[in-house]
Design a protein around this motif. Structure first.
Motif, PDB file in Angstrom:
ATOM      1  N   TYR A 164       0.836  -1.206   0.000  1.00  0.00           N
ATOM      2  CA  TYR A 164       0.000   0.000   0.000  1.00  0.00           C
ATOM      3  C   TYR A 164       0.874   1.262   0.000  1.00  0.00           C
ATOM      4  O   TYR A 164       0.607   2.211  -0.743  1.00  0.00           O
ATOM      5  CB  TYR A 164      -0.933   0.008   1.221  1.00  0.00           C
ATOM      6  N   GLN A 209      -0.543  11.850   1.844  1.00  0.00           N
ATOM      7  CA  GLN A 209      -1.582  10.904   1.432  1.00  0.00           C
ATOM      8  C   GLN A 209      -2.153  10.142   2.625  1.00  0.00           C
ATOM      9  O   GLN A 209      -3.361   9.893   2.688  1.00  0.00           O
ATOM     10  CB  GLN A 209      -1.021   9.924   0.395  1.00  0.00           C
ATOM     11  N   ASP A 212      -4.507  12.309   4.225  1.00  0.00           N
ATOM     12  CA  ASP A 212      -5.739  12.330   3.427  1.00  0.00           C
ATOM     13  C   ASP A 212      -6.622  11.133   3.776  1.00  0.00           C
ATOM     14  O   ASP A 212      -7.836  11.263   3.906  1.00  0.00           O
ATOM     15  CB  ASP A 212      -5.367  12.297   1.938  1.00  0.00           C
ATOM     16  N   ASP A 213      -5.993   9.959   3.930  1.00  0.00           N
ATOM     17  CA  ASP A 213      -6.735   8.744   4.336  1.00  0.00           C
ATOM     18  C   ASP A 213      -7.422   8.976   5.690  1.00  0.00           C
ATOM     19  O   ASP A 213      -8.580   8.606   5.893  1.00  0.00           O
ATOM     20  CB  ASP A 213      -5.775   7.549   4.502  1.00  0.00           C
ATOM     21  N   TYR A 214      -6.662   9.565   6.597  1.00  0.00           N
ATOM     22  CA  TYR A 214      -7.188   9.809   7.945  1.00  0.00           C
ATOM     23  C   TYR A 214      -8.346  10.820   7.898  1.00  0.00           C
ATOM     24  O   TYR A 214      -9.411  10.594   8.482  1.00  0.00           O
ATOM     25  CB  TYR A 214      -6.071  10.316   8.866  1.00  0.00           C
ATOM     26  N   ASP A 216     -10.249  11.566   5.445  1.00  0.00           N
ATOM     27  CA  ASP A 216     -11.412  11.028   4.738  1.00  0.00           C
ATOM     28  C   ASP A 216     -12.381  10.366   5.710  1.00  0.00           C
ATOM     29  O   ASP A 216     -13.598  10.438   5.544  1.00  0.00           O
ATOM     30  CB  ASP A 216     -10.978  10.031   3.666  1.00  0.00           C
ATOM     31  N   ASP A 231     -14.109   6.987   1.341  1.00  0.00           N
ATOM     32  CA  ASP A 231     -13.271   5.796   1.126  1.00  0.00           C
ATOM     33  C   ASP A 231     -13.937   4.549   1.690  1.00  0.00           C
ATOM     34  O   ASP A 231     -13.845   3.466   1.101  1.00  0.00           O
ATOM     35  CB  ASP A 231     -11.898   5.974   1.804  1.00  0.00           C
ATOM     36  N   LYS A 236     -12.536   1.233  -0.028  1.00  0.00           N
ATOM     37  CA  LYS A 236     -11.116   1.419  -0.356  1.00  0.00           C
ATOM     38  C   LYS A 236     -10.245   0.912   0.778  1.00  0.00           C
ATOM     39  O   LYS A 236     -10.475   1.235   1.939  1.00  0.00           O
ATOM     40  CB  LYS A 236     -10.826   2.899  -0.625  1.00  0.00           C
ATOM     41  N   THR A 238      -7.554   1.448   2.627  1.00  0.00           N
ATOM     42  CA  THR A 238      -6.602   2.483   3.029  1.00  0.00           C
ATOM     43  C   THR A 238      -5.688   1.955   4.147  1.00  0.00           C
ATOM     44  O   THR A 238      -5.858   0.843   4.635  1.00  0.00           O
ATOM     45  CB  THR A 238      -7.344   3.721   3.550  1.00  0.00           C
ATOM     46  N   TYR A 239      -4.756   2.800   4.565  1.00  0.00           N
ATOM     47  CA  TYR A 239      -3.849   2.448   5.665  1.00  0.00           C
ATOM     48  C   TYR A 239      -4.640   2.118   6.933  1.00  0.00           C
ATOM     49  O   TYR A 239      -4.329   1.155   7.635  1.00  0.00           O
ATOM     50  CB  TYR A 239      -2.894   3.623   5.917  1.00  0.00           C
ATOM     51  N   THR A 287      -1.945   5.121  12.409  1.00  0.00           N
ATOM     52  CA  THR A 287      -1.927   5.988  11.217  1.00  0.00           C
ATOM     53  C   THR A 287      -1.323   7.343  11.548  1.00  0.00           C
ATOM     54  O   THR A 287      -0.491   7.860  10.801  1.00  0.00           O
ATOM     55  CB  THR A 287      -3.364   6.134  10.643  1.00  0.00           C
TER      56      THR A 287
END
Length: 327
Positions: A164, A209, A212-214, A216, A231, A236, A238-239, A287
């Motif tokens: 990832y 990025q 951004d995942d967090y 989201d 997400d 998706k 994500t992490y 994260t």
């Protein structure tokens, strides 16, 4: 001048250059979509970084404008094609190119944008031109590889965290890194400094990025530009999701796998259930830690450059402001 003023100055300088250099001709159905996507705005983060880095290394921002334009043109080309692949109706709140025109126009205009990106390097002296295009070709291919990994991951249930991280590095952060290294190349910085500033951009891009995942999942709906929980609705990986699978209890793992196998009509309950697992598994803390770790790696790379301290401080402040954002 405050950091915000400096960034605004670079952005205005870049947008003026963009407008004068992209007065494109006929056929209008090829070039209108190019001007449309470039005119949708956005943060212009990558070209600003090219100009900022050129000046940080003692060069002139004006000399880096065409390199910055190549980066922005390529970035927008990738968005046009990504939107076709995702069948996305909106980009920055406006209709996507393939929806406003059609898919064929989107493909062809995107192709033209990729070629235009290379043309912007042609005004540079031979040696700088060679360095810029070599870096650009390597980066462009990695962005395509990152996009393919992203597509592949949609149908895989065995994605690992290193995989990832490689995907987001290629899809997002190598272009940030290249944007900065181009500024260094134009300013004729040493190889050591050019490589170190690339590492700064690469690690900062990964942190960006992950942030951004967090955001989201846990951002403020009033300030986050996209739908919070998007997400999760899209399943998706994500992490946050991958860390939850790694750390959650067996029941929560099974629950998460089930939630990611469905697309309910009302996804509010699904989003809340997934977010609870993210928190309880410790994935949220992991994260946040990863964001801090990659930000620190970026700052460590910056410290290795021979830049004047005040220029290092400006770039470090830019990095911090990116990481403290809520949008």
């Amino acid at each position: 001048m405050s950091d915000i003023d400096i960034i605004s100055k670079y952005r205005e300088q870049f947008v003026t250059h963009l407008q004068t250099r992209t007065k494109l001709g006929k056929p209008k159905n090829l070039y209108e979509p190019v001007q449309y996507i470039l005119g949708l705005g956005g943060k212009r983060m990558r070209p600003v970084l090219t100009l900022m880095t050129a000046e940080a290394f003692g060069g002139k921002a004006e000399d880096a404008l065409d390199a910055a334009l190549a980066v922005e043109m390529f970035h927008n080309f990738s968005l046009v094609h990504d939107d076709i692949m995702d069948d996305a109706p909106l980009r920055r709140g406006k209709t996507t190119v393939h929806e406003k025109w059609d898919v064929n126009t989107g493909i062809l205009s995107g192709d033209a944008m990729l070629i235009l990106s290379y043309q912007f390097f042609e005004n540079y002296p031979a040696e700088i031109y060679f360095e810029l295009t070599k870096l650009f070709s390597k980066t462009a291919l990695e962005v395509c590889e990152g996009q393919q990994y992203d597509v592949d991951f949609e149908t895989r249930d065995d994605v690992t965290i290193p995989e990832y991280l490689k995907m987001i590095e290629y899809k997002t952060s190598v272009l940030v890194a290249a944007a900065m290294k181009m500024g260094a190349i134009v300013a004729q910085a040493s190889q050591k400094d050019a490589d170190a500033i690339y590492e700064f951009g690469r690690n900062l891009g990964i942190a960006f990025q992950l942030q951004d995942d967090y955001l989201d999942a846990f951002g403020d709906p009033k300030t986050f530009g996209k739908q919070v929980g998007g997400d999760i609705m899209e399943n998706k990986k994500t992490y946050l999701y991958l860390k939850s699978l790694e750390k959650a209890s067996k029941d929560d793992q099974d629950g998460l796998l089930h939630l990611y196998s469905i697309k309910p009509d009302d996804s509010t309950a699904k989003v809340e259930a997934v977010k609870t697992i993210f928190k309880e598994s410790g994935a949220v803390d992991e994260t946040k830690k990863a964001i801090q770790d990659f930000t620190q790696k970026a700052f460590d790379a910056l410290a290795k450059t021979d830049l004047p301290e005040k220029n290092k401080a400006l770039l470090k402040q830019f990095g911090k402001s990116l990481m403290e954002r809520t949008v």
